[in-house]
Motif scaffolding. Structure first.
Motif, PDB file in Angstrom:
ATOM      1  N   ARG A   1       0.828  -1.209   0.000  1.00 31.26           N
ATOM      2  CA  ARG A   1       0.000   0.000   0.000  1.00 31.26           C
ATOM      3  C   ARG A   1       0.858   1.253   0.000  1.00 31.26           C
ATOM      4  O   ARG A   1       0.533   2.245  -0.632  1.00 31.26           O
ATOM      5  CB  ARG A   1      -0.939  -0.005   1.208  1.00 31.26           C
TER       6      ARG A   1
ATOM      7  N   LYS B   1       1.704   1.888  -3.393  1.00 38.55           N
ATOM      8  CA  LYS B   1       0.629   2.492  -4.174  1.00 38.55           C
ATOM      9  C   LYS B   1       0.771   4.016  -4.119  1.00 38.55           C
ATOM     10  O   LYS B   1       0.616   4.721  -5.108  1.00 38.55           O
ATOM     11  CB  LYS B   1      -0.719   2.064  -3.571  1.00 38.55           C
ATOM     12  N   MET B   2       1.098   4.487  -2.911  1.00 38.29           N
ATOM     13  CA  MET B   2       1.253   5.923  -2.725  1.00 38.29           C
ATOM     14  C   MET B   2       2.486   6.446  -3.477  1.00 38.29           C
ATOM     15  O   MET B   2       2.425   7.490  -4.129  1.00 38.29           O
ATOM     16  CB  MET B   2       1.389   6.216  -1.239  1.00 38.29           C
TER      17      MET B   2
ATOM     18  N   ASN C   1       1.537   6.508  -7.183  1.00 36.08           N
ATOM     19  CA  ASN C   1       0.658   7.635  -7.515  1.00 36.08           C
ATOM     20  C   ASN C   1       1.444   8.938  -7.558  1.00 36.08           C
ATOM     21  O   ASN C   1       1.262   9.777  -8.437  1.00 36.08           O
ATOM     22  CB  ASN C   1      -0.474   7.751  -6.493  1.00 36.08           C
ATOM     23  N   SER C   2       2.328   9.086  -6.579  1.00 35.35           N
ATOM     24  CA  SER C   2       3.131  10.300  -6.485  1.00 35.35           C
ATOM     25  C   SER C   2       4.059  10.429  -7.704  1.00 35.35           C
ATOM     26  O   SER C   2       4.210  11.497  -8.285  1.00 35.35           O
ATOM     27  CB  SER C   2       3.927  10.239  -5.180  1.00 35.35           C
TER      28      SER C   2
ATOM     29  N   GLU D   1       1.882  11.459 -10.623  1.00 27.75           N
ATOM     30  CA  GLU D   1       1.422  12.847 -10.531  1.00 27.75           C
ATOM     31  C   GLU D   1       2.540  13.823 -10.877  1.00 27.75           C
ATOM     32  O   GLU D   1       2.300  14.876 -11.446  1.00 27.75           O
ATOM     33  CB  GLU D   1       0.908  13.147  -9.118  1.00 27.75           C
TER      34      GLU D   1
ATOM     35  N   MET E   1       1.999   8.540   6.376  1.00 26.81           N
ATOM     36  CA  MET E   1       0.713   7.878   6.117  1.00 26.81           C
ATOM     37  C   MET E   1       0.522   6.703   7.084  1.00 26.81           C
ATOM     38  O   MET E   1      -0.536   6.558   7.712  1.00 26.81           O
ATOM     39  CB  MET E   1       0.700   7.403   4.656  1.00 26.81           C
ATOM     40  N   LEU E   2       1.573   5.875   7.236  1.00 24.47           N
ATOM     41  CA  LEU E   2       1.466   4.692   8.115  1.00 24.47           C
ATOM     42  C   LEU E   2       1.291   5.113   9.576  1.00 24.47           C
ATOM     43  O   LEU E   2       0.518   4.502  10.318  1.00 24.47           O
ATOM     44  CB  LEU E   2       2.708   3.800   7.941  1.00 24.47           C
TER      45      LEU E   2
ATOM     46  N   GLU F   1      -2.272   6.260  10.166  1.00 26.05           N
ATOM     47  CA  GLU F   1      -3.195   5.115  10.227  1.00 26.05           C
ATOM     48  C   GLU F   1      -3.154   4.476  11.617  1.00 26.05           C
ATOM     49  O   GLU F   1      -4.182   4.110  12.172  1.00 26.05           O
ATOM     50  CB  GLU F   1      -2.827   4.081   9.158  1.00 26.05           C
TER      51      GLU F   1
ATOM     52  N   GLU G   1      -7.666   3.402   7.868  1.00 24.43           N
ATOM     53  CA  GLU G   1      -6.929   2.902   6.707  1.00 24.43           C
ATOM     54  C   GLU G   1      -7.285   3.776   5.521  1.00 24.43           C
ATOM     55  O   GLU G   1      -8.451   3.881   5.146  1.00 24.43           O
ATOM     56  CB  GLU G   1      -7.294   1.440   6.427  1.00 24.43           C
ATOM     57  N   PHE G   2      -6.256   4.442   4.966  1.00 22.82           N
ATOM     58  CA  PHE G   2      -6.513   5.276   3.787  1.00 22.82           C
ATOM     59  C   PHE G   2      -6.880   4.376   2.616  1.00 22.82           C
ATOM     60  O   PHE G   2      -6.146   3.439   2.308  1.00 22.82           O
ATOM     61  CB  PHE G   2      -5.267   6.096   3.423  1.00 22.82           C
ATOM     62  N   PRO G   3      -8.021   4.636   1.952  1.00 25.77           N
ATOM     63  CA  PRO G   3      -8.332   3.845   0.757  1.00 25.77           C
ATOM     64  C   PRO G   3      -7.367   4.221  -0.369  1.00 25.77           C
ATOM     65  O   PRO G   3      -6.763   5.305  -0.330  1.00 25.77           O
ATOM     66  CB  PRO G   3      -9.765   4.272   0.416  1.00 25.77           C
ATOM     67  N   GLU G   4      -7.225   3.309  -1.339  1.00 23.55           N
ATOM     68  CA  GLU G   4      -6.262   3.546  -2.424  1.00 23.55           C
ATOM     69  C   GLU G   4      -6.494   4.869  -3.144  1.00 23.55           C
ATOM     70  O   GLU G   4      -5.550   5.514  -3.578  1.00 23.55           O
ATOM     71  CB  GLU G   4      -6.314   2.393  -3.426  1.00 23.55           C
TER      72      GLU G   4
ATOM     73  N   LEU H   1      -4.506   7.589  -1.607  1.00 21.28           N
ATOM     74  CA  LEU H   1      -3.043   7.442  -1.495  1.00 21.28           C
ATOM     75  C   LEU H   1      -2.354   8.239  -2.609  1.00 21.28           C
ATOM     76  O   LEU H   1      -1.747   7.686  -3.517  1.00 21.28           O
ATOM     77  CB  LEU H   1      -2.647   5.962  -1.574  1.00 21.28           C
ATOM     78  N   ASN H   2      -2.487   9.554  -2.532  1.00 21.33           N
ATOM     79  CA  ASN H   2      -1.844  10.401  -3.536  1.00 21.33           C
ATOM     80  C   ASN H   2      -1.266  11.654  -2.866  1.00 21.33           C
ATOM     81  O   ASN H   2      -1.428  11.857  -1.666  1.00 21.33           O
ATOM     82  CB  ASN H   2      -2.855  10.789  -4.617  1.00 21.33           C
TER      83      ASN H   2
END
Lengths: 303, 85
Positions: free
Chosen positions: A211, A214-215, A218-219, A222, B44-45, B48, B54-57, B60-61
């Protein structure tokens, strides 16, 4: 039969790839190697004539300390391959042989060596160049090629576990490295068009783990840090990334203390060519017999 | 303690910023302030764990973690109501 196994089956039947019993680990025929050698020459033709990169060839293993320092395990633990060896005494050896004879897990006693399989051709480069001291005023430009390892067994011939990556790496100011990347995005498309393949340039992200990954992905997307040239290999609907253009910002500069001539943290960028993928794309598009390839493609590759 | 104060504290301990978080406005750009990709993941972790969320996908940006205010709004959206109260 799906498209992926059919291309792989045809390549194996034609003897272009040689089965080893492990998915993603193949021998290559002389004809296959000739295509790669010719394409590498064509890369040189399309490279800027006045650039004069420093040519360095590393073996496909790298210093484990450098691998650890690179942060690769933060992002791609699932892809890494480490080299382990037997380091025991004679008694350990006797036990090892008995374990093998009994079909047990003899690898349990293997100890990690100081060598890790190279995950990308440029990974061994950064710490070595940082050790030389600040970059010269014009920055640095390097020409690399290495077999690379990624642990992702697959029937997709475009996803080999051991494959070659040709790379140009630029180090310097943000302007120097982004200009290099822009220039190669143009050159890369011209190069692939010259061998009769369809190209599509798109933003991309690396397959970061989990996960958190995933971040990161995405980063990366972007910020448009990674572009890929997509070419049909096993499917025209789901194309394969054959070239990638990566801007690492100051990631490797900070990691290795790499600096420009005036002491600023260096930025880096690279362009990578997946040589097997490009060869596969050529065979998939033009046929398995290179003598039958279109005249303009043959001229571009063989002159 | 309000969410925003909690968020500031977590950024101070996990954001690895080269500046003092106390000097940053709620809408200040954290990336401009030096938040790296790796640090934003650790942030982020830590969020949480602290808020039991829990951040949804889809969240996650970069935008979600762009400022103290943005992070606090995201946390408020995800945190169980009794904890927000």
């Amino acid at each position: 039969m799906d498209m992926q196994s059919s291309l792989l089956d045809r390549l194996l039947a034609a003897g272009l790839l040689i089965d080893t019993g492990i998915d993603g680990l193949y021998g290559r025929s002389g004809a296959f190697e000739d295509v790669i050698a010719r394409f590498e020459k064509l890369i040189d033709v399309h490279a800027p004539a006045d650039a004069r990169p420093e040519v360095i060839r590393f073996p496909p293993g790298m210093n484990r300390t450098h691998f650890e320092g690179s942060g690769y395990m933060k992002s791609f633990p699932q892809l890494a391959g480490t080299v382990h060896s037997f380091c025991g005494c004679e008694l350990d050896h006797a036990n090892l042989l008995q374990c093998i004879a009994e079909g047990g897990d003899w690898t349990e006693g293997q100890k990690a060596t100081d060598v890790v399989l190279t995950p990308a051709a440029c990974y061994p480069l950064y710490p070595v160049i940082a050790k030389r001291g600040p970059l010269p005023e014009g920055g640095g430009l390097f020409d690399l090629q290495s077999y690379c390892f990624r642990h992702e067994p697959s029937k997709d011939p475009a996803r080999m576990q051991l494959f070659r990556m040709r790379e140009f790496v630029r180090m310097g100011t943000p302007d120097q490295v982004t200009e290099f990347r822009e220039d190669w995005m143009e050159r890369g498309q011209a190069l692939i068009s010259a061998v009769g393949l369809d190209v599509e340039l798109d933003t991309a992200n690396d397959p970061f783990f989990g996960r958190a990954g995933k971040m990161m992905g995405n980063s990366q997307r972007e910020q448009k840090l990674k572009f890929e040239l997509l070419i049909p290999v096993t499917s025209s609907a789901k194309k394969t990334a054959c070239l990638s253009f990566n801007y690492h910002q100051d990631h490797f500069g900070t990691t290795w203390g790499l600096t420009t001539h005036d002491g600023a943290t260096a930025h880096t960028a690279c362009v990578g060519f997946g040589l097997e993928r490009i060869a596969l794309a050529l065979f998939a598009r033009h046929g398995l017999e290179t003598a039958d390839w279109p005249a303009d493609v043959r001229k571009a590759l063989w002159g | 303690m309000s969410i925003i104060e909690d968020v500031r504290e977590i950024i101070a301990s996990h954001g690895k910023l080269p500046v003092d978080v106390a000097t940053l406005a709620d809408d200040a750009d954290l990336y401009a302030a030096g938040l790296s990709s790796f640090a934003s993941v650790q942030l982020m972790l830590a969020l949480e764990e602290r808020f039991d969320i829990e951040f949804p996908e889809t969240m996650l940006n970069r935008k979600t973690f762009a400022s103290i205010g943005a992070i606090s709004s995201a946390v408020a959206e995800l945190a169980p109501q009794e904890r927000v109260a």
